[in-house]
Enzyme design. Structure first.
Site, PDB file in Angstrom:
ATOM      1  CB  CYS A 212      -0.934  -0.219   1.357  1.00 31.20           C
ATOM      2  SG  CYS A 212      -1.785  -1.216   1.607  1.00 31.20           S
TER       3      CYS A 212
ATOM      4  CD1 TRP B 172      -1.604  -5.385  -3.931  1.00 32.38           C
ATOM      5  CD2 TRP B 172      -0.611  -6.276  -1.705  1.00 32.38           C
ATOM      6  NE1 TRP B 172      -1.154  -6.785  -3.606  1.00 32.38           N
ATOM      7  CE2 TRP B 172      -1.311  -8.044  -2.912  1.00 32.38           C
ATOM      8  CE3 TRP B 172      -0.359  -6.617  -0.782  1.00 32.38           C
ATOM      9  CZ2 TRP B 172      -0.056  -8.995  -2.718  1.00 32.38           C
ATOM     10  CZ3 TRP B 172      -0.578  -7.759  -0.478  1.00 32.38           C
ATOM     11  CH2 TRP B 172      -0.288  -8.901  -1.640  1.00 32.38           C
TER      12      TRP B 172
ATOM     13  CE  LYS C 157       9.499  -3.018  -8.094  1.00 30.58           C
ATOM     14  NZ  LYS C 157      10.345  -3.852  -9.349  1.00 30.58           N
TER      15      LYS C 157
END
Length: 608
Positions: A2, A74, A603
């Site tokens: 996030c 996320w 990521k």
């Protein structure tokens, strides 16, 4: 993971929050939102999906507040719906959160028993209600946060704003990164320097357990004990990076093509071109002659870089190497010897499992060295020795240039270790260094295979399964190739040591199975050809990645020969990574997937 941004501004901040969140898209997300203080109340705009959906909400219902927080989520708890999107809020407080609150269920039960009404499935909402419970008891915002933080178990970065406090924002971190940005009568919070780059290049990073009270005139930072502390103020280089696609369709394509340049930068850092020597970090706190064993820990692609490095350290330095998935390392309670070396590898430098492995190694008395792309990251700050990869910002979720830069750092380190231990002669070192110096040029030549790979991808996109095979240092690259294809095309793929083919995977081979064989002409090439013959005998479609001599010597007809430049065998994984990446990339493009932000992935994985 996030993304968080907060702004204490002089004018409306909603659009600025969204622009900053766009710079955090590379972290991966499935919903987004902002909250601002509008007069005496908090207003939110949230949307599932991409940031353009949030922008549409703001266009229909603009916000004018001068203080606000924003978030890209996320999903960990609850589906990626608008209701579960951040910020979460009560009438008195709004919060955005990166991480996981492990004890959220028991906190939620306690809060519900006192009348709290929950509207989402997330762990984050308990933070808003917990702080709100103290506000309702008459505590100030600062006291409410101070009393709440010790009750939260897990990893988190938090940013709060409060009704009735137009000149106040509070942030806190435990495990997950959070940076403070200093402006001209404005202050900022962000997940990283890239988020803050449009506003300021002056930043401080909170340390574990810190929380900060921001006003437009400055920041007061306290540690976990409540003591006022100072944290170093740094000049960030993030604003100098051009974080766009240039002329490429995707960030991943751009980053694949950047590799000859960025690997060259890395090479220049760790190789003395004048003396043709590998350079160890200055003031190394240990002597490689005293190291008996190396432990390498990492996750995902970085773990495969560690697998390649295992071959190099054992061959060049005659150092035994244990390689662990970071999420398993400390839980298996590996016996470690005080004074040995732990190497941790992480693109972001914030990977939660890798950070935990680093801390475990330190507790066991090991020297610690980190290979990271963010030299101001938590892993870098907590390591004895830091070897930055110098890859620059990597926006695509699937790692490309970070991987090859990690390999270059590890290769140079292994050569330097071999020379320091007396296992390599001066002539040996010179030969290996020559091989490394050639790598950027060879990578540029490898990029010339792209048109052929693009055509091949149209066939791969029709398949349901793909097998990757390799021996020696090509084995970890086979694992990485399979991971890349899975990550961005969603095609099932597996990587195997070629010699293991007979021990199970051969059962899968038929005329519908593409088999990617990574086989430079080296000392194990003939063995790999034998495995190719086993595939061919069962109708498998062979895609051979080799050099000119390998293509000429292979006695098996391949569906496609991808011919790469001739090079010394020691460092082929750095160059052969390029066709492996291009095959995954173009297959995903043909299939129409979201290449830069594949589903379910992030990521920077800052939670376990």
């Amino acid at each position: 993971m996030c993304g968080i941004v907060g702004i204490l501004g002089q004018g409306p901040v909603a659009d600025l929050l969204v622009d900053s969140l766009k710079r955090l898209e590379y972290r991966g997300y499935d919903s987004a939102g902002v909250a601002t203080l509008e007069g005496e109340h908090i207003e939110r705009r949230r949307a599932e999906g991409k940031l353009r959906n949030l922008e549409a909400r703001l266009k229909d219902a603009p916000l004018q507040g001068r203080v606000g927080i924003g978030h890209t989520r996320w999903a960990t708890h609850g589906k990626p719906t608008e209701n579960n999107a951040h910020p979460h809020a009560t009438e008195r407080v709004a919060v955005v959160h990166n991480g996981i609150i492990e004890n959220f269920r028991e906190l939620r039960q306690q809060l519900e028993s006192t009348g709290a009404q929950f509207t989402s499935d997330t762990d984050t909402e308990v933070v808003a209600h917990l702080v709100n419970s103290y506000l309702e008891q008459g505590q100030s915002p600062e006291q409410a946060v101070r009393l709440s933080l010790p009750q939260l178990r897990g990893a988190f970065a938090l940013a709060f704003l409060f009704t009735g406090h137009d000149d106040l924002m509070i942030g806190a971190r435990k495990g997950s990164p959070l940076a403070i940005g200093y402006g001209d009568s404005e202050m900022y919070l962000g997940s990283d320097a890239i988020a803050l780059a449009p506003f300021t290049d002056t930043i401080s990073y909170l340390e574990d357990g810190d929380w900060v009270v921001l006003t437009r005139t400055g920041a007061v930072i306290r540690n976990a004990d409540g003591e006022v502390v100072k944290r170093e103020t740094l000049k960030s280089g993030a604003s100098s990076f051009v974080v766009d696609k240039a002329n490429f369709r995707h960030f991943m394509a751009k980053e694949i093509h950047e590799q000859p340049e960025v690997v060259g930068h890395t090479l220049a850092r760790y190789i003395d071109m004048a003396t043709e020597r590998a350079v160890l970090p200055a003031e190394l706190p240990f002597d490689f002659r005293d190291i008996q064993r190396v432990s390498i820990t990492a996750c995902g692609t970085a773990n495969y870089a560690g697998h390649v490095a295992k071959y190099w350290f054992e061959r060049f330095a005659r150092l035994p190497v244990e390689i662990d998935v970071a999420s398993e390392f400390r839980y298996r309670e590996a016996p470690l010897c005080r004074g040995d070396l732990a190497i941790v590898i992480s693109q972001s430098g914030e990977t939660a499992d890798t950070l935990a492995a680093l801390r475990y190694a330190k507790e066991q008395g090991l020297h610690t060295l980190s290979v990271v792309n963010v030299p101001t990251s938590t892993i870098a700050r907590e390591s004895e020795v830091v070897m930055p990869t110098l890859a620059g910002p990597e926006i695509g979720v699937a790692s490309t240039k970070a991987f090859t830069c990690q390999l270059m750092v590890l290769a140079a380190l292994a050569v330097a270790a071999g020379r320091a231990r007396g296992e390599l002669s001066e002539a040996d070192e010179t030969k290996l260094v020559h091989g490394l110096i050639e790598v950027p040029r060879l990578m540029s030549a490898a990029l010339a295979t792209e048109p052929q790979i693009e055509r091949l991808a149209r066939d791969i996109a029709k398949r349901q399964d793909v097998l990757y095979l390799g021996r020696g240092t090509s084995y970890p690259l086979a694992l990485e190739g399979a991971l890349k294809l899975k990550e961005i095309s969603y095609i099932h793929a597996e990587g195997y040591a070629a010699g293991e083919l007979k021990h199970g995977p051969i059962a899968l081979i038929d005329e519908n199975m593409p088999v990617v064989v990574i086989a430079p002409f080296d000392r194990v090439f003939e063995k790999t050809v034998s495995n190719m013959q086993e595939v061919a005998a069962r109708g498998g479609n062979i895609i051979l990645m080799t050099d000119a001599k390998g293509a000429a010597e292979a006695s098996v007809e391949a569906l496609v020969n991808i011919v790469l430049p001739d090079m010394p065998s020691a460092f082929t994984p750095i160059v052969y990574a390029i066709p492996v990446q291009l095959l995954a990339y173009h297959t995903a493009v043909v299939m129409g997937t979201d290449v830069d932000q594949p589903r379910n992935l992030a990521k920077s994985v800052t939670v376990e």
